[in-house]
Enzyme design. Structure first.
Site, PDB file in Angstrom:
ATOM      1  N   ASP A  28       0.831  -1.207   0.000  1.00 45.33           N
ATOM      2  CA  ASP A  28       0.000   0.000   0.000  1.00 45.33           C
ATOM      3  C   ASP A  28       0.868   1.261   0.000  1.00 45.33           C
ATOM      4  OD1 ASP A  28      -2.295   1.467   0.058  1.00 45.33           O
ATOM      5  OD2 ASP A  28      -2.725   1.132   2.180  1.00 45.33           O
ATOM      6  N   HIS A  45       3.199   3.886  -8.758  1.00 53.22           N
ATOM      7  CA  HIS A  45       3.036   2.470  -9.111  1.00 53.22           C
ATOM      8  C   HIS A  45       4.296   1.935  -9.790  1.00 53.22           C
ATOM      9  CE1 HIS A  45      -0.955   2.634  -7.664  1.00 53.22           C
ATOM     10  NE2 HIS A  45      -1.481   3.289  -8.688  1.00 53.22           N
ATOM     11  N   LEU A 139      11.480 -20.038  -5.097  1.00 57.26           N
ATOM     12  CA  LEU A 139      10.425 -19.193  -4.521  1.00 57.26           C
ATOM     13  C   LEU A 139       9.140 -19.304  -5.347  1.00 57.26           C
ATOM     14  CD1 LEU A 139       9.592 -16.780  -2.582  1.00 57.26           C
ATOM     15  CD2 LEU A 139      10.291 -15.274  -4.462  1.00 57.26           C
TER      16      LEU A 139
END
Ligand code: FPP
Length: 253
Positions: A28, A45, A139
């Site tokens: 956020d 962003h 991962l």
């Protein structure tokens, strides 16, 4: 890239640093990061993607096995159309620029969320990324895109109800495992730790079922500012938590 992790001795704190198996992140604050610098939200962003790249590297280096990031919620459709389009393009650009690196680093990508409402070309791209990384064993990067936990649970419920209606499943046979198997996250362990950046202290429809026993850590930094030092601070906090899963825990057993 060679911190031998799972347990990193942190002698200053005298608490061994514990690394979660599955880390969830609510990324956020991109917009606020940009606005505070007089930039457009979209620039926030772009910085957010850099931070995501960095987080993937940190997870590989520290030994996190699963990283789930909230990158577009089903509620984000209410943002201005241009911003929604920008975030969608960001996913395309992220794949275009990073897929090879992810493959090289043995990262397996899974994209969870509703495919309904996504352009067919984006759905193809998502399928392609998943297929190209399916054989990787390092991962697992789970990107929650067009994701909402309530919608996920409703969708799972509909599928189970269909099985019951068709006579293939008895109502009494429905268990937690039945529901888990129908969630987007089927096969993944539940998150041990969820981080939310930018000072908000809520879960915002992220992994509601799966987060039943996750530790929650909220940090003030905006997502683009979240770096290795922030990550280690969060791990220190996580390491000091006594995870009891409803039992008595280490101190009292
Ligand atoms: C949170 O900041 C960010 C988002 C809702 C979406 C954008 C996510 C990224 C750029 C990370 C990587 C994305 C992809 C697609 C790989 P915010 O806009 O909610 O910030 P604010 O709360 O300050 O407005």
């Amino acid at each position: 890239m060679s911190i031998d992790p799972a347990i990193v001795d942190d002698s200053a704190q005298r608490v061994p640093l514990r690394v979660p198996t599955h880390l969830g992140v609510i990324m956020d604050g991109n917009g606020r990061w940009a606005t505070a610098r007089g930039k457009r939200r979209t620039e926030g962003h772009i910085e957010g993607v850099k931070s995501l790249r960095n987080m993937v590297e940190l997870c590989i280096n520290y030994g996190v096995k699963y990283l789930t990031v909230f990158s577009f919620s089903s509620e984000n459709w209410s943002r201005p159309r241009e911003e929604v389009a920008f975030i969608f393009n960001l996913l395309r650009r992220f794949v275009a620029s990073d897929l090879h690196k992810l493959i090289r680093n043995n990262v397996k990508v899974r994209i969870i969320g509703s495919r309904a409402g996504l352009e067919p070309s984006l759905v193809r791209l998502i399928d392609d990324v998943e297929a190209k990384t399916a054989g990787n064993t390092g991962l697992v990067l789970v990107v929650a895109f067009n994701y909402g936990a309530k919608a996920e649970i409703a969708e799972a419920t509909r599928r189970i109800a269909r099985e019951v209606a068709a006579g293939r499943l008895a109502v009494e046979a429905i268990t937690e495992a039945t529901i888990e198997a129908e969630l987007y996250t089927a096969g993944l362990p539940d998150p041990d730790l969820i981080i939310r950046t930018s000072g908000e202290q809520r879960i915002s429809n992220f992994l509601l079922w799966q987060a039943a026993y996750a530790e929650l850590v909220f940090v003030d930094e905006h997502w683009p500012d979240f770096n290795e030092a922030s990550f280690v601070r969060v791990l220190e906090t996580f390491s000091q938590r006594d995870r009891r899963f409803g039992g008595l825990g280490a101190a009292q057993s």
